[in-house]
Design a protein around this motif. Structure first.
Motif, PDB file in Angstrom:
ATOM      1  N   GLY A  65     -17.210  37.341  11.073  1.00 59.52           N
ATOM      2  CA  GLY A  65     -16.764  37.990  11.911  1.00 59.52           C
ATOM      3  C   GLY A  65     -17.000  39.396  11.880  1.00 59.52           C
ATOM      4  N   PRO A  66     -15.680  39.766  10.678  1.00 62.97           N
ATOM      5  CA  PRO A  66     -15.093  41.085   9.383  1.00 62.97           C
ATOM      6  C   PRO A  66     -16.451  41.194   9.509  1.00 62.97           C
ATOM      7  N   PRO A  85     -17.894  42.102  19.575  1.00 63.81           N
ATOM      8  CA  PRO A  85     -16.795  42.296  18.993  1.00 63.81           C
ATOM      9  C   PRO A  85     -15.726  41.196  19.831  1.00 63.81           C
ATOM     10  N   GLU A  86     -15.783  41.191  20.907  1.00 60.75           N
ATOM     11  CA  GLU A  86     -15.344  40.338  22.105  1.00 60.75           C
ATOM     12  C   GLU A  86     -14.766  38.466  21.504  1.00 60.75           C
ATOM     13  N   ARG A  87     -16.157  38.381  20.597  1.00 62.17           N
ATOM     14  CA  ARG A  87     -16.009  37.160  20.380  1.00 62.17           C
ATOM     15  C   ARG A  87     -17.112  36.897  18.590  1.00 62.17           C
ATOM     16  N   PRO A  88     -16.325  37.603  17.806  1.00 62.77           N
ATOM     17  CA  PRO A  88     -16.746  37.712  16.600  1.00 62.77           C
ATOM     18  C   PRO A  88     -16.829  36.722  15.875  1.00 62.77           C
ATOM     19  N   ASP A  89     -16.529  35.735  16.029  1.00 61.93           N
ATOM     20  CA  ASP A  89     -16.369  34.270  15.004  1.00 61.93           C
ATOM     21  C   ASP A  89     -17.402  32.964  16.068  1.00 61.93           C
ATOM     22  N   SER A  90     -17.854  33.623  17.431  1.00 65.35           N
ATOM     23  CA  SER A  90     -18.853  32.496  17.563  1.00 65.35           C
ATOM     24  C   SER A  90     -19.823  32.754  17.127  1.00 65.35           C
ATOM     25  N   VAL A  91     -20.579  31.244  16.791  1.00 62.51           N
ATOM     26  CA  VAL A  91     -22.011  30.717  16.228  1.00 62.51           C
ATOM     27  C   VAL A  91     -22.857  31.131  17.832  1.00 62.51           C
ATOM     28  N   ASP A 141     -15.774  27.677  24.372  1.00 63.75           N
ATOM     29  CA  ASP A 141     -14.981  28.165  25.390  1.00 63.75           C
ATOM     30  C   ASP A 141     -14.878  27.994  26.809  1.00 63.75           C
ATOM     31  N   ALA A 142     -14.817  28.522  27.324  1.00 65.18           N
ATOM     32  CA  ALA A 142     -15.607  28.937  29.574  1.00 65.18           C
ATOM     33  C   ALA A 142     -16.517  29.188  29.349  1.00 65.18           C
ATOM     34  N   ASP A 143     -17.348  29.696  28.716  1.00 66.66           N
ATOM     35  CA  ASP A 143     -17.987  30.532  28.918  1.00 66.66           C
ATOM     36  C   ASP A 143     -19.246  29.490  27.978  1.00 66.66           C
ATOM     37  N   GLY A 144     -19.045  28.724  27.509  1.00 62.21           N
ATOM     38  CA  GLY A 144     -19.738  27.829  26.938  1.00 62.21           C
ATOM     39  C   GLY A 144     -20.323  28.652  25.572  1.00 62.21           C
ATOM     40  N   TYR A 145     -19.327  28.905  25.085  1.00 59.88           N
ATOM     41  CA  TYR A 145     -19.958  29.744  23.365  1.00 59.88           C
ATOM     42  C   TYR A 145     -18.868  28.916  22.361  1.00 59.88           C
ATOM     43  N   LEU A 146     -19.396  28.692  21.083  1.00 60.39           N
ATOM     44  CA  LEU A 146     -19.905  27.427  20.819  1.00 60.39           C
ATOM     45  C   LEU A 146     -18.775  28.552  19.377  1.00 60.39           C
ATOM     46  N   TYR A 147     -17.429  27.679  19.312  1.00 63.92           N
ATOM     47  CA  TYR A 147     -16.631  27.975  17.807  1.00 63.92           C
ATOM     48  C   TYR A 147     -16.986  27.114  17.439  1.00 63.92           C
ATOM     49  N   LEU A 148     -16.734  27.173  15.083  1.00 64.06           N
ATOM     50  CA  LEU A 148     -16.693  26.143  14.604  1.00 64.06           C
ATOM     51  C   LEU A 148     -15.301  26.481  13.130  1.00 64.06           C
ATOM     52  N   VAL A 149     -14.863  25.068  13.526  1.00 66.51           N
ATOM     53  CA  VAL A 149     -13.668  25.222  12.554  1.00 66.51           C
ATOM     54  C   VAL A 149     -13.914  24.680  11.465  1.00 66.51           C
ATOM     55  N   GLU A 150     -14.598  23.521  10.706  1.00 69.55           N
ATOM     56  CA  GLU A 150     -14.696  22.975   9.404  1.00 69.55           C
ATOM     57  C   GLU A 150     -15.321  21.738   9.461  1.00 69.55           C
TER      58      GLU A 150
END
Length: 484
Positions: free
Chosen positions: A269-270, A304-310, A372-381
């Motif tokens: 995100g940064p 900016p509200e979801r900077p790390d979502s793919v 998340d609750a809106d169906g946006y995907l976030y990767l952890v590892e």
């Protein structure tokens, strides 16, 4: 909008484009030359006849070994092999001899096409691609549901595996009413041959509106200059290239770019936020897929509200997160699966592994993440690299994103290393920008307001450059070996 057009093949797409726009440039290698659709078609037909004289037959696998300066020859050879109903096996010219031998033996290649010279390959034959202006192989033997290519994975967690895709898979979306990226006359990228990202760019050359431009060698300065020279409206990079571009962005005219796409690995995100500032007229989009899952993908314009979502799935695909065979609730971590809208790929000659990775149109991505609750995907590892330190499971991607917020950090990676008490301790490897100085103590103090105590790396090491594979991903196995 995607029409329900009948499945087609790569050679037929080229034949159609050549018939309608023979003099339009399709591919350009900056400073070297260009292919029009007409010349691409003629050269591919001529090379197909030469390969037919070598008795290449439908279903045969043929290796294609080319470097970044040889994209035009590579594109010709890719279509020529497929005109014969054979299967193209793209290989980068920087593949080590043992890696090359493994790929060719694994797929049972009957030969190797290259741009010149005589690669050391103990078996079959080699054939140097040439300009091709002679007689033509008239019959196109490709069929939509036959294999088009075998593409080898990056091998960051295990030995490379051959991922086989049909023509119907790689040409999916060719029935679209409008050609993609119509805002651009030129699309610029620097993806390495032999990667899934490069194959997508090759299909863009056939299907998209702009001519596809690449460089014989990537450096951030050359790439920035090429953006200005070609007034590129669309640019594709991997995150490592994006970070390098930021170091030279000042002083170059990047105003032509309307879309900057990042692929092959998650974009921190940064870094995305800095790209927004460096490319004032561009939308920054993070794309997520895999060699196995393509053409399924998610996309996320920087938010900016979801900077790390793919992002969320596009082009008819789907995403789910599974733990112990059950769907995970929002925010719950599990294995990421993606549904392909096209006929799925498979591991060539490996039915046992294919059965676990490809199930009813769903493909296991090899990543751990959550929705998340809106169906946006976030990767952890990566699931093979999931870090558990003490009683905590931590996301190295989230730690890396926090490290990237430090203005002195140009690049960063976090790995888990063996520890007598915790089992695993966290180690950060950083590349510092220019002449900046950053001590381990200062970095940990910076992270104290951004991460939980168990997420702050206990070890910090500096390197001049992170090891990466040709697809742009950090080679964490190599990092761990160097730190233990």
């Amino acid at each position: 909008m995607v029409l329900h057009a009948p499945p087609t093949t790569v050679p037929r797409l080229l034949a159609d484009r050549s018939a309608s726009e023979p003099d339009r440039e399709a591919l350009v290698v900056d400073g070297i030359g260009a292919l029009t659709f007409g010349s691409w078609q003629r050269r591919a037909a001529d090379l197909a006849e030469q390969l037919q004289q070598r008795r290449v037959a439908p279903g045969d696998r043929v290796g294609l070994r080319f470097g970044a300066a040889e994209w035009l020859d590579y594109a010709v050879a890719y279509v020529a092999v497929q005109r014969l109903g054979a299967v193209a096996v793209p290989i980068s010219d920087d593949a080590a001899p043992a890696e090359l031998a493994h790929m060719l033996a694994d797929c049972g290649a009957v030969g190797l096409v290259h741009a010149g010279g005589a690669p050391d390959w103990p078996g079959g034959w080699t054939h140097a691609a040439d300009d091709g202006a002679g007689s033509q192989c008239g019959e196109d033997r490709s069929t939509p549901h036959s294999l088009a290519q075998i593409l080898y994975t990056s091998g960051t967690t295990a030995r490379p595996k051959g991922v086989a895709a049909s023509h119907a898979n790689v040409t999916y979306g060719s029935g679209a009413r409008h050609r993609p990226f119509r805002h651009s006359r030129h699309l610029l990228h620097a993806f390495a041959i032999g990667t899934n990202a490069a194959q997508i760019m090759l299909m863009n050359a056939l299907l998209a509106h702009p001519a596809v431009v690449t460089l014989p060698q990537f450096t951030p300065l050359r790439f920035a200059r090429a953006i200005a020279r070609w007034s590129a409206g669309t640019v594709f990079v991997v995150p490592a290239m994006a970070m390098e571009l930021l170091t030279v962005a000042d002083g170059h005219d990047l105003s032509s770019v309307r879309l900057l796409g990042s692929a092959a690995a998650p974009l921190p995100g940064p870094v995305a936020a800095r790209l927004v500032a460096a490319f004032p007229n561009a939308t920054i989009v993070n794309y997520y897929t895999s060699t196995e899952a393509a053409p399924a993908q998610t996309a996320m314009a920087y938010d900016p509200e979801r900077p790390d979502s793919v992002g969320r799935p596009i082009a008819g695909g789907g995403v789910r997160v599974i733990d112990d065979g059950r769907p995970c609730a929002p925010g719950e971590i599990g294995a990421v699966w993606m549904r392909s809208p096209a006929p799925t790929r498979t591991y060539f000659g490996d039915t046992a592994t294919s059965a676990t990775a490809f199930q009813d149109g769903w493909v296991r991505m090899g990543d751990v993440g959550y929705l998340d609750a809106d169906g946006y995907l976030y990767l952890v590892e990566r699931d093979s690299d999931l870090v558990k330190t003490g009683a905590h499971r931590v996301s190295t991607l989230q730690i890396e994103a926090a490290i990237h917020e430090h203005p002195a950090v140009a690049d960063a990676a976090v790995v888990g290393l063996p520890h007598e008490v915790l089992g695993v301790e966290l180690a950060a490897v950083i590349v510092v920008s220019g002449d900046a100085a950053l001590t381990p103590t200062a970095l940990r103090a910076f992270l104290a307001d951004r991460l939980a105590p168990h997420e702050i790396p206990s070890r910090v090491h500096a390197m001049d450059k992170l090891p990466r594979n040709r697809g742009g991903k950090v080679d964490k196995r190599s990092l761990r070996r160097s730190l233990t």
